[in-house]
Design an enzyme around this catalytic site. Structure first.
Site: not given
Ligand code: SDX
Length: 390
Positions: A327, A273, A234
């Site tokens: 981020d 996201h 997050h």
């Molecule tokens: C914020 O919710 C909000 O609004 C949050 C926010 C706010 O303003 O409050 O926008 C702020 O928290 C932004 C997010 C910051 N976090 C990151 O940058 C961390 C990296 N991102 C991931 O951990 C992820 O994208 C999340 C946590 C942000 C979202 O996760 P989800 O929706 O639970 O997605 P998931 O983990 O289930 O992934 C779905 C697929 C997976 O691939 P498959 O298993 O389906 O093949 O997408 C892939 C994931 O591996 N994936 C990524 C990825 N994010 C998702 N692959 C590579 N790099 C990434 N960053």
């Protein structure tokens, strides 16, 4: 950046499919903010963030989020006077912050500071919309003071008294860095605080609302929000995104880094996201400021490397709806401004407290405690076995 025309009416979906992590769940109706994940839209009380980032201020945006309208001149000056009046925190808060070991993460110190603040507010337990609104305004003001003090104490420097002449963002930078910022740096911080202020039912906002729905005090709810925001998935992603960017020497390195992450299925911080399957509009604005600020500070190479990472990630994952989020570029801006990496998430919290307070206050009048369920998949017919028989 030209403000796109957002039009149309948003309805309750007729069919809701629930996924893990409450994906798809709807908690309540709200007028505070709207995120359109498919189109990459972000709206606060009907105003899109491109307009607000260009024309508004963090104080005015906080007023908008809390009270649902852009303030008139006198309303804004009264609100700003109130924020200025609340800036100074009880000395005991600073004393406790000084007692925390320097290596403790600033978000843990921020959580502690807000908790102590609550212990010294004699009206903390008066749970009414009116009193909670006042505490909310106090928290919007004092989170910046506490974060500023944490930034100084970590460096072994004395906290700086707030300057009543400076606007919120300029004063926050002043209290964190110990010198009055130039107008452009203050504007950059103000735009960043505007962009981070609210974002639908994200984990930390939802946390504040769940905690507050038990009718506990607002200090407890905001402390819980800080705890949630701290996590790397997050708000903690901004410091981790910059950490990996700083390790990339050049654009060739950037290409190899992304390829390695893709082959190892490693998540790349600052991308992806739960809601946006398009480019995060906040990242569009922050990306422009990243280029400006890094070039001004002679760090244009950092922006070029970030841009290359972005291109490579979109090439690899754009089809899956994975794009830069808020981020990704924020850290390059703060780093170029000389801000310590571990202070990036506290900056996020200094902004998001407005969204937390606004949404908690909106939900309070028709409060209903949040109580979802889990699907039990464990056994049912177990019989107790005395310990000597196990
Ligand atoms: C914020 O919710 C909000 O609004 C949050 C926010 C706010 O303003 O409050 O926008 C702020 O928290 C932004 C997010 C910051 N976090 C990151 O940058 C961390 C990296 N991102 C991931 O951990 C992820 O994208 C999340 C946590 C942000 C979202 O996760 P989800 O929706 O639970 O997605 P998931 O983990 O289930 O992934 C779905 C697929 C997976 O691939 P498959 O298993 O389906 O093949 O997408 C892939 C994931 O591996 N994936 C990524 C990825 N994010 C998702 N692959 C590579 N790099 C990434 N960053």
């Amino acid at each position: 950046m030209a403000a796109p025309k957002y039009t149309g009416k948003i309805e309750w979906p007729t069919k809701i499919e629930l996924g893990r992590g409450l994906e798809g769940a709807i908690t309540n109706e709200t007028k505070i903010g709207y995120v359109d994940g498919e189109k990459g839209w972000l709206v606060y009380r009907g105003y899109n963030i491109f307009d607000l980032a260009e024309h508004s201020s963090f104080e005015e945006t906080s007023y908008l989020l809390l009270f649902g309208k852009l303030p008139k001149d006198d309303e804004l000056s009264d609100f700003k006077k109130k924020l200025v009046g609340y800036r100074k925190v009880p000395e005991v808060v600073i004393d406790v912050l000084k007692s925390i070991p320097k290596e403790v993460h600033p978000m843990s110190a921020l959580r502690t500071g807000v908790s102590v603040l609550g212990c010294f507010d004699r009206k903390a337990e008066e749970i009414t919309p009116k009193n909670d609104t006042e505490i909310g305004i106090k928290l919007i003001s004092q989170m910046a003071t506490i974060a500023g003090a944490i930034g100084r104490i970590r460096k072994g420097e004395p906290p700086i008294e707030p300057d009543p002449e400076l606007d919120h963002s300029a004063n926050f930078l002043y209290m964190m860095n110990g010198e009055k910022p130039d107008d452009f740096s203050a504007k950059v911080m103000d735009v960043s605080l505007i962009l981070h202020a609210d974002h639908g039912m994200n984990a930390s906002t939802f946390t504040c609302m769940v905690v507050n729905s038990s009718l506990t005090d607002l200090y407890s709810s905001v402390c819980a929000g800080i705890c949630s925001l701290k996590g790397p998935l997050h708000g903690g992603a901004n410091e981790r995104a910059l950490a990996f960017l700083l390790k990339l020497k050049d654009e060739e390195n950037a290409v190899r880094y992304v390829k390695d992450c893709v082959s190892q299925k490693k998540k790349i911080m600052g991308f992806g996201h739960r809601v946006y399957k398009a480019y995060d509009p906040r990242a569009k604005v922050l990306g422009q400021y990243s280029q400006k600020v890094t070039e001004m500070k002679g760090m244009g190479h950092l922006y070029k490397i970030a841009k290359k990472v972005e291109e490579e990630v979109i090439a690899a994952y754009g089809e899956k709806g994975i794009f830069p989020n808020v981020d990704f570029y924020s850290g390059t801006i703060y780093y170029a401004m000389g801000i310590d990496v571990l202070m990036f998430t506290p900056i996020f919290a200094v902004s998001r407290v407005s969204g937390w307070v606004a949404r908690v206050l909106e939900y309070l009048p028709e409060n209903r405690i949040f109580r979802p369920r889990a699907v039990y998949v464990g056994p049912l017919e177990e019989r107790y076995i005395p310990i000597d028989k196990r």
